[in-house]
Design an enzyme around this catalytic site. Structure first.
Site, mmCIF file in Angstrom:
data_model
loop_
_atom_site.group_PDB
_atom_site.id
_atom_site.type_symbol
_atom_site.label_atom_id
_atom_site.label_comp_id
_atom_site.label_asym_id
_atom_site.label_seq_id
_atom_site.Cartn_x
_atom_site.Cartn_y
_atom_site.Cartn_z
ATOM 1 N N TRP A 200 -3.685 -1.750 -1.426
ATOM 2 C CA TRP A 200 -3.708 -2.986 -2.213
ATOM 3 C C TRP A 200 -4.133 -4.063 -1.228
ATOM 4 C CZ3 TRP A 200 -1.365 -7.834 -2.432
ATOM 5 C CH2 TRP A 200 -1.512 -8.518 -3.650
ATOM 6 N N GLU B 260 -0.493 -8.321 -18.530
ATOM 7 C CA GLU B 260 -0.734 -7.522 -17.319
ATOM 8 C C GLU B 260 -1.459 -6.221 -17.601
ATOM 9 O OE1 GLU B 260 3.846 -5.919 -16.635
ATOM 10 O OE2 GLU B 260 2.569 -6.172 -14.906
ATOM 11 N N LYS C 203 2.674 -1.951 -7.983
ATOM 12 C CA LYS C 203 4.036 -1.806 -8.481
ATOM 13 C C LYS C 203 5.042 -2.634 -7.694
ATOM 14 C CE LYS C 203 7.152 -0.096 -11.158
ATOM 15 N NZ LYS C 203 7.175 -0.717 -12.496
ATOM 16 N N ASN D 39 1.149 -0.005 5.942
ATOM 17 C CA ASN D 39 1.523 -0.777 4.753
ATOM 18 C C ASN D 39 2.272 -2.012 5.240
ATOM 19 O OD1 ASN D 39 2.524 -1.716 2.280
ATOM 20 N ND2 ASN D 39 4.286 -0.336 2.363
ATOM 21 N N GLY D 40 1.734 -3.186 4.948
ATOM 22 C CA GLY D 40 2.407 -4.413 5.384
ATOM 23 C C GLY D 40 1.397 -5.424 5.868
ATOM 24 N N GLU E 85 8.961 -11.862 -21.711
ATOM 25 C CA GLU E 85 8.680 -10.515 -21.212
ATOM 26 C C GLU E 85 7.568 -9.855 -22.037
ATOM 27 O OE1 GLU E 85 9.096 -8.916 -18.701
ATOM 28 O OE2 GLU E 85 8.959 -6.801 -19.210
ATOM 29 N N ARG F 29 1.364 1.875 -5.905
ATOM 30 C CA ARG F 29 1.546 0.826 -4.903
ATOM 31 C C ARG F 29 0.254 0.068 -4.590
ATOM 32 N NH1 ARG F 29 6.301 1.457 -2.265
ATOM 33 N NH2 ARG F 29 5.538 0.158 -0.581
ATOM 34 N N CYS G 288 0.855 -1.175 0.000
ATOM 35 C CA CYS G 288 0.000 0.000 0.000
ATOM 36 C C CYS G 288 0.891 1.224 0.000
ATOM 37 C CB CYS G 288 -0.874 0.009 1.246
ATOM 38 S SG CYS G 288 -1.820 -1.502 1.410
ATOM 39 N N HIS H 69 6.034 -28.916 -29.291
ATOM 40 C CA HIS H 69 5.803 -29.860 -28.184
ATOM 41 C C HIS H 69 4.497 -29.554 -27.457
ATOM 42 C CE1 HIS H 69 9.732 -31.628 -28.754
ATOM 43 N NE2 HIS H 69 10.224 -30.407 -28.847
ATOM 44 N N LYS I 217 4.025 -8.525 -20.500
ATOM 45 C CA LYS I 217 3.592 -7.132 -20.656
ATOM 46 C C LYS I 217 2.169 -7.079 -21.186
ATOM 47 C CE LYS I 217 5.774 -5.586 -18.948
ATOM 48 N NZ LYS I 217 6.875 -5.586 -18.016
#
Ligand code: M6R
Length: 615
Positions: free
Chosen positions: A74, A495, A610, A100-101, A488, A27, A2, A511, A492
């Site tokens: 978050w 997300e 983030k 935050n945590g 990557e 965040r 957060c 395969h 991208k």
């Protein structure tokens, strides 16, 4: 995960708190809330983004409030709704907190508090902490809020950065940290608090980063006092002068931070290379490698630990280090490494790679490796972050603040940094010739200009993006150095556009994934010249034979693949080791424009944040 802000001083604080929360929305953005204080106290919170909260506060006159705290969430404990939003208040209505945590032992503390008659409005661990502080004060009424918070923090297990206010001490804010980041900005009698300095950078560049186990009391009367909350020992205040500029954390005319950050890459690459790479004679100088050369010289193995995009950069690092330095490399997901009793030998070097420097799994993996006596060399973007501080030494990638949740410039700078380290080590170990060394240095020096050339063609990528923006699935293929780039590219796209995408080594397609190919399946093939070019031509033929649509990333002047692709994007001719870094740029643009055509929330994709400071 957060974002938290706080302020105590002489200015009216509403605007600082709201603007600060907007800066920290990267965040988390499930809900937002503020508590502001004049002589009464004003609490407002809601589900959604800071802008939603701001609208709800529009008509309220808050100009006399000169103390405040705010939170952008978050969600961890409890769904995103108004009740679970911060700030939380204790049962007596006097103590307010943003956090935050995660408090891991919240359930047992909650049970004890319930038995003592406390009630809870939310499902959060934070509401438990604020009531624990009230309970500590209640059992010893002489205690002031700083001391009560200190005692409570010694009873909780977990991670936290907190701001606490008590109506009984209206001239103080208490802040503390363990695991989650917290920075204090100082300007005369004003104290600003943020999960990072971006909220207060336009006010002051004087910053104190709290270390783990530190608690600070920010007092209008006594200024700042800093203690270790375990020992109560007064700590030195190491105030730093920040180099961060306000423009770096604003959009600067771009529609999204992500687009701004993609276009910043030519500059970021130069920042990553500054002072580290020279011509006439061609030379790389990496002070941390020089200083710890004995460790690198005798290292038997490098172990990269990282998550997400940083893991993809690490995978590219594996290709670079094994090719150039001939040192065996393992690339580990930090979240797996930390829980599987890994084997670490005496001369292994463990390399955490992280943009934020705050990723919980990477920190835990790093700490585990350290406990097992490994030498830790960090590759990190955020200066002064937890990972940067936990490592024995390392290198900053200097990509600058990355605010868009989708990592772009950070990946590029991680890749560039790894390439020059691997080249330097390879040369020092005599695994590559002087001419190969010079060729790579040349290539790296041209990289920034070559990225500019690709960015100039962004319109073409936009057109291709429009054509495919309604597709439901994508496959990304690459071989060799281009395989990490395929992974990557797929990450991208998924997300920020919520389109399902998978990255594969091109030869693996037959395969399994080949079964998915039909006329509705766009396949992005990273097919730059050199390396396994001929093999990738065959892979493209296989896709076309099954009716798939091919979007290829090719080298300028390519004839073969362009002819058989439905669409193509060219990148400049360059050294084989540089081409994955260049090939990644059009893939960033492709996912950006597809997401934009779909109207997605590009800088703040759903469910993401983030920095992932929880496991
Ligand atoms: O800050 P870190 O590099 O440690 O973050 C690791 C991942 O969380 C991060 O790369 C994530 O995958 C990005 N959102 C990808 O764009």
């Amino acid at each position: 995960m957060c974002g938290i802000v706080g302020y105590i001083g002489e200015q009216s604080t509403k605007d600082f708190i709201i603007d600060g929360l907007k800066k920290l929305e990267y965040r988390g953005y499930d809900s937002a809330g503020v508590f502001l204080f004049d002589s009464k106290g004003y609490l407002k919170k809601c589900k959604g983004k800071v802008a939603d909260l701001e609208k709800k506060m529009d008509d309220d006159n808050l100009s006399s409030c000169t103390i405040g705290m705010g939170h952008t969430r978050w969600a961890t404990h409890g769904i995103p709704n108004t009740k679970n939003s911060h700030p939380h208040v204790s049962n007596n209505g006097k103590i307010f907190i943003v956090h935050n945590g995660i408090i891991e032992n919240y359930a047992s503390i909650k049970q004890i508090l319930i038995e003592k008659g406390y009630t809870f409005q939310s499902e959060t661990d934070t509401e438990v902490l604020v009531n624990l502080i009230e309970e500590v004060k209640k059992s010893n009424p002489e205690l002031k809020i700083g001391k009560a918070t200190q005692i409570a923090l010694n009873q909780v297990v977990g991670a936290f950065a907190i701001v606490v206010f008590d109506k009984d001490s209206p001239n103080e804010l208490v802040v503390a940290k363990l695991g989650s980041p917290l920075a204090i900005g100082l300007k005369g009698k004003d104290f600003f608090v943020g999960s990072d300095p971006s909220p207060f950078i336009k006010e002051t560049n004087r910053c104190l980063y709290l270390n783990d186990y530190e608690l600070a009391i920010l007092s209008r009367k006594k200024g700042l006092t800093l203690r270790d909350f375990r020992t109560n020992r007064v700590k030195d205040q190491k105030i730093e002068k920040l180099k961060l500029q306000i423009e770096q954390v604003e959009k600067g005319g771009f529609k999204h931070f992500m687009l701004k950050e993609i276009f910043e890459q030519p500059k970021c690459i130069n920042d990553s290379l500054r002072g580290r790479i020279f011509s006439n004679p061609a030379k790389i100088k990496i002070s941390s490698v020089e200083e710890y050369w004995e460790k690198f010289k005798k290292s038997n193995r490098l172990i990269f630990i990282s998550c997400g995009t940083s893991w993809h950069a690490s995978l590219l690092g594996e290709y670079y280090f094994e090719e150039l330095a001939r040192i065996p490399v393992e690339v580990e997901y930090a979240s797996e490494f930390r829980y599987r009793n890994p084997i670490i030998y005496k001369d292994d070097i463990v390399i955490p790679v992280s943009q934020s420097g705050e990723t919980a799994d990477t920190i835990a993996a790093l700490k585990l490796a350290k406990e097992m006596s490994a030498f830790i060399y960090g590759i990190c973007n955020v200066v002064g972050s937890s990972i940067a501080r936990e490592t024995h030494t390392g290198i900053y990638t200097h990509a600058g603040p990355e605010i868009g949740v989708a990592s772009t410039k950070a990946f590029t700078c991680q890749a560039v940094t790894m390439l020059i380290i691997a080249t330097e080590i390879g040369y020092k170990l005599k695994k590559i010739t002087k001419s190969k060394y010079s060729e790579i240095i040349d290539g790296v020096q041209n990289l920034s200009d070559n990225v500019k050339k690709i960015l100039k063609k962004s319109n073409k990528v936009e057109e291709i993006a429009k054509k495919y923006s309604k597709s439901k699935n994508f496959l990304y293929l690459g071989r060799g150095y281009n395989f990490p780039v395929a992974l990557e590219g797929a990450l991208k796209l998924k997300e920020i556009s919520y389109i399902h995408a998978e990255g594969y080594p091109a030869a693996e397609m037959k395969h399994g994934p080949i079964a998915l190919i039909d006329k509705n399946m766009p396949v992005v093939v990273v097919a730059t010249k050199k390396g396994n070019y001929k093999k990738i031509v065959s892979n493209v033929m296989e896709i076309k034979a099954r009716g798939g649509k091919v979007i290829s990333i090719v080298t300028e002047g390519d004839k073969e693949i362009k002819k058989i692709s439905d669409d193509f994007i060219e990148i400049p001719e360059c050294h084989e080791l540089i081409s994955p870094i260049l090939a990644n740029i059009p893939l960033q643009l492709l996912s950006y424009y597809i997401a934009d055509f779909k109207g997605c929330s590009i800088d703040q994709p759903r469910n993401l944040a983030k920095s992932v400071t929880v496991e």
